[in-house]
Design a protein around this motif. Structure first.
Motif, PDB file in Angstrom:
ATOM      1  N   CYS A   7       0.866  -1.182   0.000  1.00  0.00           N
ATOM      2  CA  CYS A   7       0.000   0.000   0.000  1.00  0.00           C
ATOM      3  C   CYS A   7       0.904   1.234   0.000  1.00  0.00           C
ATOM      4  CB  CYS A   7      -0.936  -0.025   1.209  1.00  0.00           C
ATOM      5  SG  CYS A   7      -0.091   0.176   2.790  1.00  0.00           S
ATOM      6  N   HIS A   8       0.355   2.413   0.127  1.00  0.00           N
ATOM      7  CA  HIS A   8       1.190   3.617   0.050  1.00  0.00           C
ATOM      8  C   HIS A   8       2.002   3.865   1.314  1.00  0.00           C
ATOM      9  CE1 HIS A   8       2.116   7.965   0.018  1.00  0.00           C
ATOM     10  NE2 HIS A   8       2.370   7.694  -1.259  1.00  0.00           N
ATOM     11  N   CYS A   9       1.395   3.654   2.482  1.00  0.00           N
ATOM     12  CA  CYS A   9       2.096   3.964   3.736  1.00  0.00           C
ATOM     13  C   CYS A   9       3.028   2.847   4.174  1.00  0.00           C
ATOM     14  CB  CYS A   9       1.093   4.298   4.838  1.00  0.00           C
ATOM     15  SG  CYS A   9       0.158   2.886   5.440  1.00  0.00           S
ATOM     16  N   GLY A  10       2.899   1.674   3.564  1.00  0.00           N
ATOM     17  CA  GLY A  10       3.793   0.576   3.888  1.00  0.00           C
ATOM     18  C   GLY A  10       3.293  -0.352   4.985  1.00  0.00           C
ATOM     19  N   CYS A  70      -6.047  -0.499   2.734  1.00  0.00           N
ATOM     20  CA  CYS A  70      -5.329  -0.111   3.947  1.00  0.00           C
ATOM     21  C   CYS A  70      -6.113   0.996   4.645  1.00  0.00           C
ATOM     22  CB  CYS A  70      -3.929   0.374   3.588  1.00  0.00           C
ATOM     23  SG  CYS A  70      -3.060   1.095   5.004  1.00  0.00           S
ATOM     24  N   CYS A  73      -3.775   4.518   4.703  1.00  0.00           N
ATOM     25  CA  CYS A  73      -3.541   5.338   3.507  1.00  0.00           C
ATOM     26  C   CYS A  73      -4.665   5.199   2.478  1.00  0.00           C
ATOM     27  CB  CYS A  73      -2.194   5.008   2.877  1.00  0.00           C
ATOM     28  SG  CYS A  73      -2.066   3.339   2.223  1.00  0.00           S
TER      29      CYS A  73
HETATM   30 ZN    ZN Z   1      -1.271   1.959   3.875  1.00  0.00          ZN
END
Ligand code: ZN
Length: 115
Positions: A7-10, A70, A73
């Protein structure tokens, strides 16, 4: 080969085994909004390296497909469901994968409006 994705935030990271032969661009009411090209694989080819229990599931209508994202994010990482034979499948958002050239992948439209 193994594709790494996140995902974007990890908070959520995974690996997907296999070759991307093509992706599905579904036009159901939620996929149309998300715009994510989906790569369908048997669920066993998806392995989480981080945060397996992090994604929240959204489902609607017949609730046969879990649209997972997620909660931090908001990125749609994948979906889960079963194919017509009852096999567990995952639909990977290829935009979450590293190093994938979308232009080189065949995109197949799918009429999912009845889902
Ligand atoms: Zn995320």
């Amino acid at each position: 080969m193994t594709h790494k994705g996140s995902c974007h935030c990890g908070a959520v990271a995974y690996e997907v085994e296999g070759e991307i032969q093509g992706v599905i661009m579904c036009n159901c009411s939620i996929c149309h909004r998300k715009g994510a090209p989906l790569w369908f694989v048997p669920r066993g080819q998806l392995r989480f390296t981080k945060g397996e229990n992090v994604p929240k599931a959204y489902s609607f209508n017949k609730h046969v497909i879990k649209h997972l994202f997620c909660p931090t994010c908001g990125i749609h990482t994948h979906g889960e469901g079963t194919d017509p034979k009852g096999n567990a499948m995952a639909a990977i958002n290829v935009r979450c994968l590293e190093g994938v050239e979308l232009d080189s992948i065949q995109v197949t439209p799918y009429d999912g409006r009845k889902l």
